[in-house]
Design an enzyme around this catalytic site. Structure first.
Site, PDB file in Angstrom:
ATOM      1  N   CYS A 259      30.778 127.655  -4.607  1.00 53.13           N
ATOM      2  CA  CYS A 259      29.485 128.243  -4.964  1.00 53.13           C
ATOM      3  C   CYS A 259      29.593 128.904  -6.332  1.00 53.13           C
ATOM      4  CB  CYS A 259      28.983 129.283  -3.973  1.00 53.13           C
ATOM      5  SG  CYS A 259      28.800 128.666  -2.310  1.00 53.13           S
TER       6      CYS A 259
ATOM      7  N   ARG B  70      30.960 124.021  -9.151  1.00 54.34           N
ATOM      8  CA  ARG B  70      31.474 124.842  -8.058  1.00 54.34           C
ATOM      9  C   ARG B  70      30.833 124.482  -6.726  1.00 54.34           C
ATOM     10  NH1 ARG B  70      34.172 129.342 -10.199  1.00 54.34           N
ATOM     11  NH2 ARG B  70      34.082 130.279  -8.159  1.00 54.34           N
TER      12      ARG B  70
ATOM     13  N   TRP C 297      28.055 125.303  -2.234  1.00 57.88           N
ATOM     14  CA  TRP C 297      28.925 124.368  -1.513  1.00 57.88           C
ATOM     15  C   TRP C 297      28.881 124.851  -0.075  1.00 57.88           C
ATOM     16  CZ3 TRP C 297      33.521 124.387   1.359  1.00 57.88           C
ATOM     17  CH2 TRP C 297      34.128 123.137   1.511  1.00 57.88           C
TER      18      TRP C 297
ATOM     19  N   ASN D  43      28.863 134.058  -2.574  1.00 58.63           N
ATOM     20  CA  ASN D  43      29.945 133.073  -2.619  1.00 58.63           C
ATOM     21  C   ASN D  43      31.057 133.609  -1.724  1.00 58.63           C
ATOM     22  OD1 ASN D  43      31.987 131.276  -3.285  1.00 58.63           O
ATOM     23  ND2 ASN D  43      32.492 132.323  -5.196  1.00 58.63           N
ATOM     24  N   GLY D  44      31.533 132.782  -0.810  1.00 50.63           N
ATOM     25  CA  GLY D  44      32.614 133.224   0.079  1.00 50.63           C
ATOM     26  C   GLY D  44      32.238 132.970   1.526  1.00 50.63           C
TER      27      GLY D  44
ATOM     28  N   GLU E   8      48.934 111.346  -8.502  1.00 49.44           N
ATOM     29  CA  GLU E   8      47.724 111.782  -9.205  1.00 49.44           C
ATOM     30  C   GLU E   8      46.757 110.599  -9.393  1.00 49.44           C
ATOM     31  OE1 GLU E   8      46.201 114.333  -9.831  1.00 49.44           O
ATOM     32  OE2 GLU E   8      44.982 114.064 -11.618  1.00 49.44           O
TER      33      GLU E   8
ATOM     34  N   LYS F 172      42.935 110.609  -7.912  1.00 53.77           N
ATOM     35  CA  LYS F 172      41.749 110.372  -8.747  1.00 53.77           C
ATOM     36  C   LYS F 172      40.869 109.285  -8.118  1.00 53.77           C
ATOM     37  CE  LYS F 172      41.643 113.216 -10.743  1.00 53.77           C
ATOM     38  NZ  LYS F 172      42.520 114.317 -10.894  1.00 53.77           N
TER      39      LYS F 172
ATOM     40  N   GLU G 280      39.129 110.592  -4.833  1.00 54.64           N
ATOM     41  CA  GLU G 280      38.048 111.568  -4.965  1.00 54.64           C
ATOM     42  C   GLU G 280      36.855 111.031  -5.755  1.00 54.64           C
ATOM     43  OE1 GLU G 280      39.014 115.319  -6.883  1.00 54.64           O
ATOM     44  OE2 GLU G 280      40.373 114.350  -8.272  1.00 54.64           O
TER      45      GLU G 280
ATOM     46  N   HIS H  49      60.906 102.069   3.318  1.00 56.59           N
ATOM     47  CA  HIS H  49      60.994 102.883   4.535  1.00 56.59           C
ATOM     48  C   HIS H  49      59.676 102.899   5.297  1.00 56.59           C
ATOM     49  CE1 HIS H  49      64.976 104.198   3.323  1.00 56.59           C
ATOM     50  NE2 HIS H  49      64.483 104.274   2.092  1.00 56.59           N
TER      51      HIS H  49
ATOM     52  N   LYS I  62      34.534 122.050  -7.494  1.00 46.58           N
ATOM     53  CA  LYS I  62      35.632 122.175  -8.452  1.00 46.58           C
ATOM     54  C   LYS I  62      36.595 123.299  -8.071  1.00 46.58           C
ATOM     55  CE  LYS I  62      37.167 121.533 -12.926  1.00 46.58           C
ATOM     56  NZ  LYS I  62      38.093 120.432 -12.642  1.00 46.58           N
TER      57      LYS I  62
HETATM   58  O1  M6R Z   1      41.460 125.141  -9.952  1.00 44.71           O
HETATM   59  P1  M6R Z   1      42.751 124.610  -9.411  1.00 44.71           P
HETATM   60  O2  M6R Z   1      43.592 123.956 -10.435  1.00 44.71           O
HETATM   61  O3  M6R Z   1      43.510 125.665  -8.637  1.00 44.71           O
HETATM   62  O4  M6R Z   1      42.312 123.503  -8.360  1.00 44.71           O
HETATM   63  C1  M6R Z   1      43.261 122.867  -7.565  1.00 44.71           C
HETATM   64  C2  M6R Z   1      42.674 121.634  -6.905  1.00 44.71           C
HETATM   65  O5  M6R Z   1      41.596 121.979  -6.081  1.00 44.71           O
HETATM   66  C3  M6R Z   1      42.195 120.603  -7.927  1.00 44.71           C
HETATM   67  O6  M6R Z   1      43.219 120.207  -8.785  1.00 44.71           O
HETATM   68  C4  M6R Z   1      41.624 119.356  -7.214  1.00 44.71           C
HETATM   69  O7  M6R Z   1      42.647 118.687  -6.561  1.00 44.71           O
HETATM   70  C5  M6R Z   1      40.902 118.455  -8.205  1.00 44.71           C
HETATM   71  N1  M6R Z   1      39.651 118.035  -7.640  1.00 44.71           N
HETATM   72  C6  M6R Z   1      41.651 117.217  -8.525  1.00 44.71           C
HETATM   73  O8  M6R Z   1      40.974 116.398  -9.407  1.00 44.71           O
END
Ligand code: M6R
Length: 618
Positions: free
Chosen positions: A2, A30, A78, A104-105, A487, A491, A494, A510, A613
């Site tokens: 949020c 957010r 969110w 927020n929270g 990574e 990507k 997501e 394995h 985010k």
């Molecule tokens: O703000 P942060 O770097 O702590 O966030 C960590 C993860 O939530 C963030 O890297 C998330 O995995 C991204 N969506 C990846 O693209």
């Protein structure tokens, strides 16, 4: 999660609404399940809120514009408690309409408070946890006659994590905020002041800000800011200057923020390197306010982070162990927190976070500090909770990252951890000065090498378009190529909602090799042939193993590595770089691939479904 914005100014005008709209656009990363704005003027409160992305709120505002006002609060959600509906969108008003709040929270005791309020005759309009705060605040306001006092009284009754902002019907020149654990920063203007979940909310209006701490209440009027604890004791907050360029938070001609942020990567790495070396080639990390004697005596480093930031930690492990001969563990912050990790005063905890607000990482930091460990944060957002709560903050200078999928922050995080490793190597005498200088000089070449990969993006984009109907993609890597593979898979998951997995190439036999079938796309990150022969050769064998079983091999390899040609269906060449620094270039084709494939599928690249985010709830 949020995003929230609060604004108060002297005049009655359209500015509060404009500030709130622009802030929500910048905070949308957010959360984007719903959005809403309430404005306050002499006539009282007026609001609009809508489920869906900000565009839905914009349409509603076009149909029924909000009036001129002197204050506003806004929210982009969110969803946690209650689905993403108009009713559950913020702001929430008290039953008598005297106050409006955004939150927020998560209010952990919301059910008990709701029962109590229902018993007292309150009729709830939403399924959210937040609405209890609106009713409690209105009751306290009625009793105490002062909004900041009422906010303090309300905050004392709430359990869990919250940032709450409130405006009152009868006081259009006042916005009050409370924070416990969830983020809130103050922006200082001239004749106007701001509150935001992070500085991105108001960086276009001011570069002056105040940090707020845990359990504090802030009151902003056009000319003053007052901060107290929940008991009403005055607090002097720390002031800081935001060094982000506000223009960095706009798309700048690119179709998506992610596209732009991929192109920002050479600058993110360059800016993170700036000023870290003296003219004589000595490493200097001025922000590292941890006692040097302690850094020399550290016997273990534990990196804590989540998601992409954790993969940056994995890359750091290979480099720091090699350069400093200190054992490095990398752990997902949420696993670290609820295990019983062995952490002592000789453990250096490195917390990596773009937002500085990831709740899992914050809780892990608190846990580590309680055990006596020192915490160095590698963080991108100034004034964030993680920067404030750590013993030292080593800032990445990636600028604001808006797309939910992290790209430039990842490269900046890796760069910052290299700097940390070199600094520790210098301090502990595990590296010769000329070795450090040689690596720094290679690091300085990395922005150009990254640029070169980006310039070749068309080939990757074409492949992504061809592969838009893929249902599963695997990624393999060894050594530092392993976190790059993970990574790449993250990507793709997501952004393109495709099943993707990143494996250590050695793990293939394995189990995962059973997944390989005719036509299965497999990306392979090949280490430099100029590094350890054995690493390179093993990965070539892995390519052959999957190929023999029908896999379609898509290879990221260093220019000049002719040995890969015969095993790869398609090769993405990256410029030559030292083995430990290679992730900075090797990951770029994978980012471009995921971004282009998601676009080819017509998906929202900047705001993938179900994500936000900053993950500010545990
Ligand atoms: O703000 P942060 O770097 O702590 O966030 C960590 C993860 O939530 C963030 O890297 C998330 O995995 C991204 N969506 C990846 O693209």
């Amino acid at each position: 999660m949020c995003g929230i914005i609060g604004y108060v100014g002297q005049a009655t005008s359209s500015r509060p609404l404009e500030v709130a709209r622009q802030a929500l656009a910048r905070l949308q990363y957010r959360g984007y399940d719903s959005a809403g704005i309430v404005v306050a003027n002499q006539e009282g409160l007026s609001f609009v809120k809508r489920a869906g992305k900000l565009s839905a709120l914009e349409e509603a505002l076009a149909e029924s514009p909000l009036p001129a006002a002197s204050a506003a609060i806004g929210h982009t959600r969110w969803a946690t408690h209650g689905g993403p509906t108009d009713q559950n969108a913020h702001p929430h008003l008290s039953q008598d309409g005297s106050v409006a709040v955004v939150h927020n929270g998560i209010l952990e005791n919301h059910q008990a408070l709701r029962d109590e309020l229902v018993e007292a005759g309150v009729e709830f309009q939403s399924q959210t946890d937040t609405e209890v705060a609106a009713h409690l605040l209105a009751r306290a306001y009625q009793e105490l006659g002062d909004l900041p006092d009422a906010m303090r009284a309300t905050a004392r009754r709430l359990e869990g994590a919250f940032t709450l902002l409130a405006v009152a019907q009868d006081n259009p020149h006042l916005v009050v905020g409370a924070r416990r654990t969830s983020p809130l920063v103050v922006g200082l203007g001239e004749g106007e002041n701001f509150l935001g979940s992070d500085v991105a909310a108001f960086v276009a209006c001011t570069d002056q800000a105040l940090e707020l701490g845990q359990d504090q209440v802030v009151t902003i009027t056009p000319d003053a800011v007052a901060v107290t604890d929940f008991g009403g004791n005055a607090i002097e907050p720390r002031r800081f200057t935001i060094d982000w360029d506000a223009s960095a938070a706009v798309k700048g001609g690119f179709e998506t923020f992610m596209d732009k942020e991929i192109h920002d990567q050479p600058d993110a790495v360059r800016d993170t390197l700036l000023g870290r070396m003296t003219p004589s080639g000595q490493m200097q990390l001025d922000e590292l306010r941890v006692d040097e004697a302690l850094l020399r005596s550290v016997d273990k480093i534990v990196v804590i982070a989540c998601g992409t930031a954790a993969y940056a930690g994995h890359v750091a492990k290979y480099a720091i162990e090699h350069w400093c001969r200190i054992p490095v563990e990398v752990e997902l912050a949420h696993e670290f927190r609820y295990r019983d990790p062995v952490v002592t005063a000789k453990t250096l905890v490195v917390a990596i976070s773009q937002s500085g607000e990831t709740m899992d990482t914050i809780m892990a930091i608190r846990h580590a500090r309680e055990q006596g460990a020192k915490v160095v944060a590698v963080v991108n957002t100034m004034g964030s909770t993680i920067a404030r709560e750590s013993d030292a903050a080593l800032y990445t200078h990636a600028g604001p990252e808006v797309a939910v999928a992290s790209t430039k922050a990842f490269l900046a995080q890796i760069t910052a951890t290299y700097l940390l490793g070199l600094y520790l190597g210098q301090l502990r005498g595990t590296m010769f000065p000329d070795e450090i200088r040689a690596i720094l000089s290679e690091l300085e070449k990395m922005p150009d090498r990254i640029r070169q990969v980006i310039e070749g993006e068309d080939v990757i984009r074409q492949l992504a378009v061809q592969m838009k109907d893929a249902t599963s993609v695997l990624f393999l890597g060894r050594h530092v190529g392993y976190p790059v593979a993970m990574e790449g898979a993250l990507k793709l998951k997501e952004l393109a909602y495709i099943h993707a997995e990143g494996f250590a190439a050695g793990e293939l036999k394995h189990g995962p090799i059973a997944l390989i079938d005719e036509g299965q796309p497999v990306f392979v990150v090949v280490p430099s042939p100029r590094g350890r022969d054995i690493l390179h050769d093993k990965v070539l064998s892995n390519i052959q193993e999957v190929r023999a079983r029908g896999a379609r091999t898509l290879v990221v390899a260093e220019e000049g590595d002719n040995a890969v040609r015969e095993f790869a269906e398609q090769i993405f060449w990256v410029p030559q770089a030292p083995t430990l620094l290679a992730p900075l270039v090797a990951v770029v084709p994978l980012q471009i691939f995921a971004c282009a494939l998601a676009s080819a599928k017509g998906l929202d690249v900047d705001q993938p479904r179900n994500l936000a985010k900053s993950v500010t709830v545990e």
